[in-house]
Design an enzyme around this catalytic site. Structure first.
Site, PDB file in Angstrom:
ATOM      1  CD  GLU A  35     -15.127  19.449   0.202  1.00  0.00           C
ATOM      2  OE1 GLU A  35     -15.855  18.469   0.447  1.00  0.00           O
ATOM      3  OE2 GLU A  35     -13.961  19.551   0.626  1.00  0.00           O
ATOM      4  CG  LEU A  39     -18.129  18.874  -6.279  1.00  0.00           C
ATOM      5  CD1 LEU A  39     -19.083  18.558  -5.140  1.00  0.00           C
ATOM      6  CD2 LEU A  39     -18.868  19.661  -7.375  1.00  0.00           C
ATOM      7  N   GLY A  40     -15.908  16.555  -4.733  1.00  0.00           N
ATOM      8  CA  GLY A  40     -15.441  15.242  -5.205  1.00  0.00           C
ATOM      9  C   GLY A  40     -14.612  14.516  -4.160  1.00  0.00           C
ATOM     10  N   GLY A 177       0.754  -3.564   3.946  1.00  0.00           N
ATOM     11  CA  GLY A 177       0.451  -4.347   2.742  1.00  0.00           C
ATOM     12  C   GLY A 177      -1.042  -4.506   2.540  1.00  0.00           C
ATOM     13  CB  VAL A 233       8.039  -0.200  11.842  1.00  0.00           C
ATOM     14  CG1 VAL A 233       9.008   0.967  11.862  1.00  0.00           C
ATOM     15  CG2 VAL A 233       7.716  -0.577  10.415  1.00  0.00           C
ATOM     16  CG  HIS A 436     -14.963 -19.413 -26.173  1.00  0.00           C
ATOM     17  ND1 HIS A 436     -14.081 -19.804 -25.204  1.00  0.00           N
ATOM     18  CD2 HIS A 436     -14.386 -19.719 -27.369  1.00  0.00           C
ATOM     19  CE1 HIS A 436     -13.021 -20.330 -25.776  1.00  0.00           C
ATOM     20  NE2 HIS A 436     -13.168 -20.292 -27.082  1.00  0.00           N
TER      21      HIS A 436
HETATM   22  P1  NAI Z   1      -5.730  -1.133   4.892  1.00  0.00           P
HETATM   23  O1  NAI Z   1      -6.455  -1.252   6.180  1.00  0.00           O
HETATM   24  O2  NAI Z   1      -6.236  -1.791   3.684  1.00  0.00           O
HETATM   25  O3  NAI Z   1      -4.241  -1.687   5.093  1.00  0.00           O
HETATM   26  C1  NAI Z   1      -3.355  -1.210   6.062  1.00  0.00           C
HETATM   27  C2  NAI Z   1      -2.341  -2.300   6.329  1.00  0.00           C
HETATM   28  O4  NAI Z   1      -1.295  -1.766   7.117  1.00  0.00           O
HETATM   29  C3  NAI Z   1      -2.926  -3.483   7.091  1.00  0.00           C
HETATM   30  O5  NAI Z   1      -2.644  -4.670   6.400  1.00  0.00           O
HETATM   31  C4  NAI Z   1      -2.216  -3.398   8.433  1.00  0.00           C
HETATM   32  O6  NAI Z   1      -1.996  -4.670   9.013  1.00  0.00           O
HETATM   33  C5  NAI Z   1      -0.915  -2.731   8.064  1.00  0.00           C
HETATM   34  N1  NAI Z   1      -0.246  -2.065   9.180  1.00  0.00           N
HETATM   35  C6  NAI Z   1      -0.801  -1.259  10.121  1.00  0.00           C
HETATM   36  N2  NAI Z   1       0.138  -0.839  10.978  1.00  0.00           N
HETATM   37  C7  NAI Z   1       1.310  -1.369  10.588  1.00  0.00           C
HETATM   38  C8  NAI Z   1       2.647  -1.303  11.059  1.00  0.00           C
HETATM   39  N3  NAI Z   1       2.980  -0.595  12.143  1.00  0.00           N
HETATM   40  N4  NAI Z   1       3.606  -1.979  10.387  1.00  0.00           N
HETATM   41  C9  NAI Z   1       3.284  -2.707   9.305  1.00  0.00           C
HETATM   42  N5  NAI Z   1       2.061  -2.802   8.821  1.00  0.00           N
HETATM   43  C10 NAI Z   1       1.074  -2.148   9.448  1.00  0.00           C
HETATM   44  O7  NAI Z   1      -5.498   0.430   4.701  1.00  0.00           O
HETATM   45  P2  NAI Z   1      -4.912   1.234   3.449  1.00  0.00           P
HETATM   46  O8  NAI Z   1      -4.211   0.328   2.519  1.00  0.00           O
HETATM   47  O9  NAI Z   1      -4.162   2.359   4.033  1.00  0.00           O
HETATM   48  O10 NAI Z   1      -6.204   1.754   2.740  1.00  0.00           O
HETATM   49  C11 NAI Z   1      -7.132   2.579   3.457  1.00  0.00           C
HETATM   50  C12 NAI Z   1      -8.526   2.399   2.947  1.00  0.00           C
HETATM   51  O11 NAI Z   1      -8.656   2.917   1.659  1.00  0.00           O
HETATM   52  C13 NAI Z   1      -8.926   0.949   2.908  1.00  0.00           C
HETATM   53  O12 NAI Z   1     -10.068   0.763   3.685  1.00  0.00           O
HETATM   54  C14 NAI Z   1      -9.213   0.665   1.496  1.00  0.00           C
HETATM   55  O13 NAI Z   1     -10.359  -0.119   1.343  1.00  0.00           O
HETATM   56  C15 NAI Z   1      -9.380   2.032   0.854  1.00  0.00           C
HETATM   57  N6  NAI Z   1      -8.826   1.954  -0.488  1.00  0.00           N
HETATM   58  C16 NAI Z   1      -9.499   1.271  -1.448  1.00  0.00           C
HETATM   59  C17 NAI Z   1      -8.982   1.116  -2.710  1.00  0.00           C
HETATM   60  C18 NAI Z   1      -9.717   0.311  -3.715  1.00  0.00           C
HETATM   61  O14 NAI Z   1     -10.879   0.015  -3.509  1.00  0.00           O
HETATM   62  N7  NAI Z   1      -9.091  -0.096  -4.812  1.00  0.00           N
HETATM   63  C19 NAI Z   1      -7.693   1.698  -3.068  1.00  0.00           C
HETATM   64  C20 NAI Z   1      -7.030   2.327  -1.972  1.00  0.00           C
HETATM   65  C21 NAI Z   1      -7.607   2.452  -0.746  1.00  0.00           C
END
Ligand code: NAI
Length: 459
Positions: A35, A39-40, A177, A233, A436
């Site tokens: 690493e 770690l983690g 989003g 954007v 419940h």
């Molecule tokens: P994501 O793939 O979930 O979302 C990225 C979003 O950005 C998509 O909706 C995409 O359409 C949008 N996007 C891409 N290019 C763009 C642009 N030029 N303009 C506007 N929108 C655009 O990726 P995110 O949110 O960055 O997360 C990364 C990874 O981390 C995911 O796979 C997620 O599963 C993981 N993660 C999991 C969490 C959880 O389980 N609670 C918490 C945070 C992240």
């Protein structure tokens, strides 16, 4: 210097790497675990754990604001960001210490600090040390992506910098989003910022069932979080006073900070993978279902393997590889059975197929049922809105998807996962008694309804 010999050398000690190391050590293998940072990995230091601590502080802030609704006289005096960070860092620190203790206690694991490189299909080189393994496991994780030409500096940041914010912005723009985007939008709003989410696709959390996106967008509107979907954007600029985001179509948004959350890319560059002939596609390592790369005994786990980038998938990959190497013949990890939770307010939790995916797989016989949390006592007590949507493969088929949205629904994903993973019939779940008044009862009620005998709902 003589090469050090191991049964398994693991490159990267995040969720996938350390889980593999600990399980392999239990199974009597000698492990080298390399690493370069802490770690983690991402989950513990820059991802799951610190962000969920922030979300918990956010929840408390909202509870303080809304006490009156429940007859409790509270008001929010303010957010002490220093206090938030020390709480968050305390959580991370304790877990880090615990994990260090686990690895130290595993005598068969040699922990090597430093930047490793795959220098042959059996060798990882770290500085002047050569670690030779009968098996090599690549577990180098992922990084926050940005857009071409967009520099991460000053007011433009990824989740890495946003985790350590020194002050709460008055106005924030969240680009993307997806999961990270909606979680940070939620935190920033709870902390008092005006938040605009810019998403290129036509809905938030596009990886979830569309009904869930709709409910989240409704809840965000209520929370006065602006969501601009279908928005691309055109350019970003910043100066001392603000960051400006120009959208295609001409609209310009202005804020104190821009959080870029447009996905995470695999960390596979410059590590010797290409030179060793490891098959790569868009930077991801391509493997078979047993996570073998096809090059010698090199395997890959976690975020560098295409699929959901989730810590618990990394753990499962790591454990699978350790057991497979030890000859236990474990079942390969199936991506569609991995539960997902997004911890924004309201929470989202799901497992299995969306309605659309189920129709593609099972045809038109697919049926669904949406149970509104309005009929669930505990959800009413908490004052949350939302639903549980079940997807059934056919008239007599099992439940193949569960999709939930509402406060605390993440905690219901365990039973949902058992239902989908065990291919339960609605009638079987309906026969089990749910306590419940719990939110868990809503899962029971949804299955009662799908089995044709609704209690607190219409058929
Ligand atoms: P994501 O793939 O979930 O979302 C990225 C979003 O950005 C998509 O909706 C995409 O359409 C949008 N996007 C891409 N290019 C763009 C642009 N030029 N303009 C506007 N929108 C655009 O990726 P995110 O949110 O960055 O997360 C990364 C990874 O981390 C995911 O796979 C997620 O599963 C993981 N993660 C999991 C969490 C959880 O389980 N609670 C918490 C945070 C992240």
């Amino acid at each position: 210097m003589a090469a050090e010999q191991f049964d398994i050398v693991i490159l990267g000690a995040g969720s996938g790497g350390y889980a593999c190391a600990l399980r392999a050590a239990q199974l009597g293998q000698r492990v080298g675990l390399v690493e370069k940072d802490k770690l983690g990995g991402t989950c513990l230091h820059r991802g799951c754990i610190p962000t969920k601590a922030l979300l918990h502080s956010a929840e408390l802030a909202d509870a303080a604001r809304e006490g009156e609704k429940f007859g409790v006289k509270t008001s929010l005096e303010g957010i002490d960001l220093g206090g938030v960070h020390s709480y968050k860092d305390g959580v991370v620190g304790r877990l880090h210490k615990g994990l260090q203790g686990l690895v130290k206690g595993a005598e068969a694991v040699t922990y090597v600090e430093g930047e490793g490189r795959l220098t042959s299909p059996t060798t990882v080189t770290v500085g002047d040390r050569e670690l030779v393994g009968e098996h090599i496991v690549l577990a180098t994780g992922s990084y926050a992506k940005t857009l071409p030409g967009m520099e991460i500096a000053g007011r433009v940041m990824t989740s890495d910098q946003a985790l350590g914010l020194a002050e709460i912005p008055q106005r924030a723009i969240v680009l993307g989003g997806g999961v990270i985007g909606v979680e940070f939008a939620s935190v920033l709003r709870s902390f008092g910022a005006e938040v605009t989410v810019v998403e290129a696709l036509d809905r938030l959390v596009a990886a979830e069932d569309p009904a869930v996106s709709k409910q989240l967008e409704r809840a965000f509107r209520k929370r006065k979080i602006t969501a601009k979907t279908g928005a691309k954007v055109a350019s970003v600029s910043q100066d001392d006073s603000a960051v400006k985001v120009e959208l295609e179509g001409g609209e310009t948004l202005e804020a104190d900070l821009l959080l870029v959350a447009v996905g995470r890319g695999p960390s596979t560059e410059g590590l010797g993978y290409e030179e060793a002939g490891i098959p790569l596609e868009r930077g991801f390592v391509i493997t078979d279902e047993r996570l073998r790369t096809g090059v010698g005994n090199v395997r890959a786990v976690g975020d560098i393997v295409p699929g959901p980038q989730l810590a618990h998938r990394g753990f499962a990959h790591g454990i699978f590889v350790a057991e497979d190497i030890a000859g236990l013949e474990p079942q390969p990890v199936q991506d569609h059975l991995i539960p997902k939770v997004t911890y924004c307010d309201p929470e989202i939790a799901s497992v299995g197929l969306s309605e659309e995916q189920a129709r593609e797989q099972y045809g038109e016989g697919v049926s669904t049922y949406e149970y509104n949390l309005g009929g669930n006592g505990k959800s009413q007590i908490l004052g949350t809105a939302g639903f549980i949507k079940l997807v059934r493969s056919g008239e007599d088929g099992p439940v193949v998807g569960v999709h939930m949205v509402g406060a605390r629904m993440g905690e219901q994903v365990g039973e949902a996962q058992l239902i989908v993973g065990w291919e339960a019939l609605p009638e079987e779940v309906a026969a089990l008694i749910h306590a419940h008044p719990t939110q868990n009862e809503a899962l029971g009620e949804a299955h009662l309804a799908l089995a044709g005998k609704p209690l607190h709902a219409h058929a």
